[in-house]
Design an enzyme around this catalytic site. Sequence first.
Site, short mmCIF file in Angstrom:
data_model
loop_
_atom_site.label_atom_id
_atom_site.label_comp_id
_atom_site.label_asym_id
_atom_site.label_seq_id
_atom_site.Cartn_x
_atom_site.Cartn_y
_atom_site.Cartn_z
N GLU A 28 -8.81 -10.99 -7.83
CA GLU A 28 -7.93 -9.71 -8.16
C GLU A 28 -6.31 -9.63 -8.67
OE1 GLU A 28 -6.84 -9.91 -3.90
OE2 GLU A 28 -8.82 -9.34 -2.97
N THR A 33 -5.13 -7.76 10.53
CA THR A 33 -5.30 -6.54 9.89
C THR A 33 -5.87 -5.52 11.12
OG1 THR A 33 -8.12 -8.02 9.06
CG2 THR A 33 -7.73 -5.44 9.26
N TYR A 83 -11.97 -3.78 -3.95
CA TYR A 83 -11.92 -3.46 -2.47
C TYR A 83 -13.95 -3.63 -1.95
CZ TYR A 83 -7.78 -2.62 -0.09
OH TYR A 83 -7.10 -2.70 0.72
N LYS A 112 0.76 -1.19 0.04
CA LYS A 112 0.07 -0.14 -0.02
C LYS A 112 0.31 1.18 0.43
CE LYS A 112 -3.56 -2.57 2.60
NZ LYS A 112 -4.48 -2.19 3.45
N HIS A 144 -2.09 -5.33 1.50
CA HIS A 144 -3.24 -6.12 1.46
C HIS A 144 -2.95 -7.70 0.35
CE1 HIS A 144 -7.12 -7.62 -0.42
NE2 HIS A 144 -6.49 -7.89 -1.79
N ARG A 170 3.03 -6.45 9.61
CA ARG A 170 1.76 -5.60 10.26
C ARG A 170 2.66 -5.55 11.95
NH1 ARG A 170 -3.92 -7.21 7.36
NH2 ARG A 170 -3.53 -5.86 5.65
N PHE A 206 -15.40 2.37 7.08
CA PHE A 206 -14.39 2.84 6.03
C PHE A 206 -13.52 2.61 4.66
CE2 PHE A 206 -14.17 -1.66 7.35
CZ PHE A 206 -13.43 -2.09 6.54
#
Length: 145
Positions: free
Chosen positions: A120, A85, A43, A3, A109, A96, A51
């Site tokens: 995707e 997440t 998405y 991202k 992602h 993360r 969000f």
Amino acid sequence: MIKPDGVQRGLVGKIIARFEEKGLKLEALKFLRPSECLLHQHYAEHQGKSFFEPLVKYIQSGPVVPMVWQGPDAVKIARTLIGSTNPSQSPPGTIRGDMAVQTQKNLIHGSDSVTSAEREIDLWFDNKELIGWDRDGDKWVLESA
Ligand code: IDP
């Protein structure tokens, strides 16, 4: 897909290294600014959530690095490398858990199933951009190679 926060923070190389070190094989990679239309499709499952619009705006705020990583159980392995997440609930050792703090700006992602990965990959890549190649080191990584 790395991202915009991953790109802005100069973490592209480190993040890619996690997948390479694990033994997954890179099949495609590019650097681009995604359109709003592409992100709405990407998405789609989150449309209507609070969000959603901020998420689309944030992913559009700079270039991203979509990638395809291949290997046995690649989706499961990638999700484990990436972590939860919410980075505050993601253990050390995960991307993360080690490098992010809050849910929205969680660096990367990863597709959550083989079906979403197929969808995707189709959204982000042309078929000709998927590079099939033989990796010499596979005999030291894979049981069957
Ligand atoms: P995932 O990326 O771990 O699969 P999803 O639930 O599919 O998580 O959410 C997609 C992305 O939307 C998250 O990675 C995060 O950037 C953002 N997001 C999800 N939930 C929230 C939230 O409650 N607040 C802000 N951003 C969120």
